[in-house]
Design an enzyme around this catalytic site. Structure first.
Site, PDB file in Angstrom:
ATOM      1  N   SER A  59      -1.719  -1.374  -5.046  1.00  0.00           N
ATOM      2  CA  SER A  59      -1.349  -0.484  -3.982  1.00  0.00           C
ATOM      3  C   SER A  59      -2.251  -1.148  -2.825  1.00  0.00           C
ATOM      4  O   SER A  59      -3.173  -2.351  -3.308  1.00  0.00           O
ATOM      5  CB  SER A  59      -2.567   0.718  -3.923  1.00  0.00           C
ATOM      6  OG  SER A  59      -2.193   0.760  -2.627  1.00  0.00           O
ATOM      7  N   TYR A  72     -10.026   5.756  -5.098  1.00  0.00           N
ATOM      8  CA  TYR A  72      -8.303   5.417  -5.441  1.00  0.00           C
ATOM      9  C   TYR A  72      -8.851   3.636  -5.012  1.00  0.00           C
ATOM     10  O   TYR A  72      -8.323   3.064  -5.719  1.00  0.00           O
ATOM     11  CB  TYR A  72      -7.936   6.555  -4.679  1.00  0.00           C
ATOM     12  CG  TYR A  72      -5.832   5.623  -4.753  1.00  0.00           C
ATOM     13  CD1 TYR A  72      -5.811   5.098  -5.943  1.00  0.00           C
ATOM     14  CD2 TYR A  72      -5.523   5.097  -4.040  1.00  0.00           C
ATOM     15  CE1 TYR A  72      -4.231   5.046  -6.201  1.00  0.00           C
ATOM     16  CE2 TYR A  72      -3.943   4.075  -3.944  1.00  0.00           C
ATOM     17  CZ  TYR A  72      -3.566   3.960  -5.461  1.00  0.00           C
ATOM     18  OH  TYR A  72      -2.620   3.863  -5.265  1.00  0.00           O
TER      19      TYR A  72
END
Length: 166
Positions: A59, A72
C-alpha cells in the site's frame, strides 16, 4: 514463467493510544507472515527452475504514514524491506520481485476498521477516488509482461484524484 501474486491483507487502522493489540497481531500475521510463507514455498520451486516472478501488493501506507495507520503502515513498510531483500538475494537466479503499492482502492479493507470515524473516512476516500481492481491488475500485468532481463521492482499507483499521500 511461474508468478506468485501476494495480495492479502488486513487494515483495521486505529490510534496507537487505543491499544488494539489483537488487531495489531492480526495485521502482522496476515500482512507480513502470510506473504513470507507464500514466498518461502514459491521460492524453492522458482530457484529450481531458475525463473519466476514474485509480486506483492502492499500500500502507499508503506511509503507514508497517516493518522491511525501506524501499525498498518509498519506492516507495509516491512513488505518493502522483504521485497527488496528478495530482489538482492535472488540476483542471478532468474527470479523477479515486484512490489505494487496502490493508493486508495475500492476494496473491503475498511470493513475491518473498528473505529467508526476512521472507517467512515477510509470508506469515503475509497469510494470517491479509489482505484478499481482492474487498475491494480493492469499494473501487475505491466510488471509481468516485461522482458526477462527487466525487473519492475517498485510501483506506486494512485488515482489522479487522490488528495492525501496515504
Amino acid at each position: 514463467m511461474d508468478v506468485l501474486f501476494n495480495n492479502a491483507g488486513l487494515m483495521p487502522v486505529s490510534m496507537l493510544r487505543d491499544g488494539k493489540v489483537d488487531e495489531w497481531e492480526a495485521m502482522i500475521d496476515i500482512n507480513i507472515k502470510g506473504a513470507l510463507y507464500d514466498i518461502k514455498y514459491a521460492l524453492s520451486l522458482m530457484e529450481q527452475q531458475k525463473s519466476g516472478h514474485i509480486i506483492t501488493t502492499d500500500s502507499v501506507a508503506g511509503h507514508f504514514t497517516g493518522e491511525g495507520s501506524s501499525v498498518y503502515s509498519a506492516t507495509e513498510y516491512a513488505m518493502r524491506a522483504v521485497m527488496e531483500g528478495l530482489r538482492v538475494e535472488e540476483v542471478g537466479m532468474g527470479i523477479k520481485s515486484t512490489l505494487i503499492s496502490p493508493g486508495h482502492a475500492q476494496t473491503e479493507l475498511a470493513s475491518g476498521i473498528s473505529d467508526p470515524q476512521l472507517r467512515a473516512a477510509v470508506l469515503k476516500s475509497e469510494t470517491e477516488t479509489g482505484l478499481t481492481a482492474t487498475d491494480v491488475a493492469n499494473a501487475v500485468m505491466y510488471a509481468i509482461d516485461t522482458p526477462d532481463n527487466v525487473g519492475i521492482n517498485d510501483v506506486i499507483l494512485r488515482s489522479i484524484d487522490q488528495k492525501r499521500d496515504y
